[in-house]
Design an enzyme around this catalytic site. Structure first.
Site, PDB file in Angstrom:
ATOM      1  N   GLY A   1       0.718  -1.316   0.183  1.00 48.08           N
ATOM      2  CA  GLY A   1      -0.038   0.174  -0.511  1.00 48.08           C
ATOM      3  C   GLY A   1       1.140   1.457   0.632  1.00 48.08           C
ATOM      4  O   GLY A   1       0.350   2.676   0.522  1.00 48.08           O
TER       5      GLY A   1
ATOM      6  N   LYS B   1       4.102   1.627  -4.845  1.00 48.37           N
ATOM      7  CA  LYS B   1       4.899   0.580  -5.513  1.00 48.37           C
ATOM      8  C   LYS B   1       4.176   0.504  -6.938  1.00 48.37           C
ATOM      9  O   LYS B   1       4.982   0.647  -7.927  1.00 48.37           O
ATOM     10  CB  LYS B   1       5.450  -0.505  -4.898  1.00 48.37           C
ATOM     11  CG  LYS B   1       6.068  -0.627  -3.624  1.00 48.37           C
ATOM     12  CD  LYS B   1       6.527  -1.803  -2.949  1.00 48.37           C
ATOM     13  CE  LYS B   1       5.053  -2.864  -2.640  1.00 48.37           C
ATOM     14  NZ  LYS B   1       4.774  -2.894  -1.790  1.00 48.37           N
TER      15      LYS B   1
ATOM     16  N   GLU C   1      -8.083  -0.113  29.040  1.00 50.08           N
ATOM     17  CA  GLU C   1      -7.350   0.874  28.306  1.00 50.08           C
ATOM     18  C   GLU C   1      -6.721   2.128  29.380  1.00 50.08           C
ATOM     19  O   GLU C   1      -5.203   2.237  28.565  1.00 50.08           O
ATOM     20  CB  GLU C   1      -8.384   1.731  27.512  1.00 50.08           C
ATOM     21  CG  GLU C   1      -9.216   1.129  26.234  1.00 50.08           C
ATOM     22  CD  GLU C   1      -7.728   0.476  25.387  1.00 50.08           C
ATOM     23  OE1 GLU C   1      -7.152   0.585  24.873  1.00 50.08           O
ATOM     24  OE2 GLU C   1      -8.694  -0.946  25.088  1.00 50.08           O
TER      25      GLU C   1
END
Ligand code: ADP
Ligand code: ZN
Length: 680
Positions: free
Chosen positions: A235, A238, A456
């Protein structure tokens, strides 16, 4: 590759089976019997429906049809069962057949028999048929099956050759599947469409120049390179870059993927390579682009225990031969792309083949901004939308993800019926790309929500008070697609070497979630599965790969060549030692994190409650609650937004999954190799 198992083979087997059965039963369906048996057991008992007589080789064959209702009798049981098992229908007859010397004898005998028929039994009708068509039988038994088989075979061959090559596919199987873009099918991608990647662009620009003015180089005695390898994570553009090269150079461009060479037939790959180069030479100057070259370019001779690699090796050999074979002045340049440079055969990388390696990395802050600018171009934006801010919020995103964010933002805005896309839509799109689809109404009980919030918060606190941990960008407990219940996004510093302390801090931060659950609720949940997986991986790497464990010593069992896949390069004692040390290390991390979180428990509770209230916290919110981070922020979010130094390194997104399901999704965002790759 071993021939693939194909459903087609089952179809063939079934059809063949039917043909065989059909053949057997068409001639042998009726049981052979004698006139005497027929007379005594069928005619006299009134079970015969009709008789069909025909001449066969000067004799008379008589077929006996039994009345259907009589077939149920015990006497005919095996006849019926036999027939039923094959076609599922009742036996329509003839059930029996017998042979007479001639029709006269038969008629005489039958008349005699019918003369003494018992009371209530009526005589049977005899029909005479002529069946002297030898061709019919011959055709049915020999020609037809052959025709069917041949038809089937051709059909299969067509299917297997992929059908995509156009024309009479069966003969095209060895032809290259490359897609050709030339003057008729213009590529209108130019370097302007490729944002960032300045160094890579300069490199390929030179290749364009080679193709346009080869004389400039050859006059000085230089040789034009034959190929360039674009190396980088998926991604990152290239393919885009290769297309831009073709667009800029205005030369024909053959595009194909490494897997296009692979087929289940022996020799096809090699012949496709030959064909590709033949076509390319005819169109020279031109560019061949092979995407995912690792599909054929994997190092040869490894894993040979598995066998079946010969076909791929042949293909690779042919590619090497072709690359050697054409002169440098032919004007064919090969571009190839891969994200697995490490697995490529060294012969491919040798000068004279892919002379140049152009590495394409994930974009840094500036790169991301430029990519955003390219993809924001066609969108209808609200005033407030700022590419710089967006790029700061998307650490570690590759070009493809940025393109995705822009598109998602447009879709989200459209769904809300807006006339222009606002910053909030981009924020939602970023969250969505990282964590999957938002599921606000996913049913999560308040208790679960609380566990997620504390989990978290544990990560956030640990990260905040550990010197070497990465600064947090944001933490969210909005439930998202797949199975993610919450996530925390960090901004790592761009660095390639990690010290023991840094790794320990990073492990502590990852452990923070589970520890927070433990000290808050006194029980733990499956939510830390993904965290533990990463910790375990890292602990094993530290012990067995980075030589960071004093008792295991300065040894590395990293098998970078992939040669000893099936046996461990160390003894059983060492294996035991490594396992024990990993356990010790993880236990140490746990204790350390626990001590820290107990000390900062007030902050933990404050953050968790804030999270429950707001669902998403940014770095500034943390600062409000906890005060300034006690360490000089190496790279803060603010600095980013104001265009400071860029972290840009490996993104670290800590997605928490409730259970073992679907860890794949999380891995996409968090390369598990983040530490590994940077070790050399
Ligand atoms: P790769 O071949 O490296 O896997 P691609 O070239 O297929 O990646 O890129 C996928 C998409 O991502 C492109 O079509 C483009 O929209 C976007 N993209 C990636 N890198 C860039 C970039 N540097 N500039 C603009 N768009 C990019
Ligand atoms: Zn976690």
């Amino acid at each position: 590759m071993p021939p693939k198992f194909n459903m087609m083979w089952i179809y063939i087997a079934v059809i063949l089976g039917f043909l065989v059965l059909n053949y057997m039963y068409s001639s042998g369906g009726a049981k052979q019997t004698t006139y005497e048996n027929f007379e005594k057991n069928m005619l006299m008992t009134g079970e015969v429906e009709k008789l069909v007589a025909f001449k066969s080789n000067d004799l008379l064959e008589v077929e006996v049809f039994i009345k259907p209702e009589k077939l149920k009798d015990e006497k005919y049981k095996d006849l019926v069962a036999n027939e039923k098992s094959i076609f599922g229908a009742t036996n329509r007859g003839p059930q029996y057949v017998f042979t007479m010397g001639s029709d006269e004898i038969f008629e005489k005998k039958l008349a005699a028999s019918e003369a003494n028929l018992p009371e209530g039994v009526s005589p049977v009708a005899v029909t005479y048929e002529s069946r002297n068509n030898p061709w019919g039988g011959f055709f049915m038994t020999f020609i037809l099956p052959i025709v069917i088989l041949a038809g089937l075979w051709i059909f299969l061959m067509r299917r297997m050759s992929g059908g995509g090559a156009g024309g009479g596919q069966i003969f095209n199987i060895g032809k290259s599947k490359a897609q050709l873009f030339d003057k008729e099918s213009q590529i209108n991608i130019t370097f302007n469409d490729v944002a960032g990647l300045e160094e890579a662009k300069t490199e390929v620009m030179e290749i364009v120049d080679f193709l346009k003015n080869p004389k400039k180089y050859t006059d000085l005695g230089g040789k034009i390179p034959k190929g360039a390898l674009l190396v980088g994570p998926p991604g990152t553009g290239k393919t885009l870059l290769a297309k831009a090269v073709a667009g800029e150079a205005q030369v024909p461009f053959f595009s194909l993927s490494g897997s296009d060479f692979v087929e289940m037939f022996v020799g096809v790959g090699a012949s496709r390579v030959r064909d590709l180069f033949k076509q390319a030479k005819e169109k020279s100057p031109c560019i061949i682009f092979i995407d995912e070259i690792d599909a054929i370019g994997r190092a040869r001779g490894k894993n040979s225990v598995m066998g079946g690699n010969d076909e791929r090796e042949n293909t690779l050999n042919q590619l090497l031969v072709e690359m050697d074979g054409f002169g440098t002045n032919l004007g064919v340049i090969i571009l190839a792309a891969t994200n697995r440079l490490d697995v490529l055969d060294t012969a491919l990388l040798r000068p004279g083949r892919f002379d140049r390696q152009i590495s394409i990395d994930k974009p840094d802050l500036n790169g991301r901004e430029q990519i955003f600018n390219v993809h924001l171009q066609p969108l209808k934006l609200a005033e407030e939308v700022d590419a710089k801010k967006l790029s700061a919020q998307t650490p570690g995103f590759a070009g493809a993800e940025i393109a995705n964010v822009c598109n998602e933002a447009a879709l989200i805005a459209a769904r809300k019926g807006k006339v222009a896309i606002q910053m909030q839509d981009f924020q939602d799109a970023i969250d969505r790309v990282i964590g999957g689809l938002e599921k606000r109404n996913k049913i999560i009980s308040p208790e679960e929500k609380k566990i997620v919030a504390y989990h978290e918060a544990g990560h956030a606190i640990a990260g905040w008070f550990l010197e070497h941990a990465d600064p947090l960008v944001k933490v969210s407990i909005v439930p998202r697609g797949a199975a993610a219940l919450g996530y925390a996004q960090y901004l790592p510093k761009e660095q390639f070497l990690y010290t023991t302390e840094q790794l320990m801090d990073s492990m502590s931060m990852t452990m923070g979630g589970r520890v927070a659950e433990d000290i808050t609720f006194g029980r733990i949940s499956t939510g830390a599965q993904n965290d533990l997986e990463r910790i375990t991986k890292l602990a094993y790497a530290m012990t067995a790969v980075y030589g960071m464990n004093p008792r295991v010593g300065n040894v590395s069992f990293n098998d970078s060549s992939g040669e000893s896949q099936f046996h461990k390069p160390y003894s059983d004692q060492t294996a035991e030692l490594i396992d024990a040390e990993v356990r010790l290390l993880i236990a140490e991390v746990y204790e350390r994190t626990k001590a820290l979180l107990l000390e900062k428990q007030d902050g933990l509770i404050a953050i968790a409650e804030k999270l429950l209230e707001k669902e998403i916290l940014f770095q500034s919110d943390l600062e409000d609650i906890l005060g300034k981070r006690p360490f000089a922020n190496r790279t803060t979010y603010d600095e980013f937004v104001n265009g400071g130094v860029d972290g840009g390194g490996v993104p670290q997104t800590d997605i928490d999954l409730p259970s073992t399901v679907d860890t794949e999704d999380a891995e996409d965002v968090t390369p598990p190799s983040s530490v590994k790759e940077s070790s050399n």
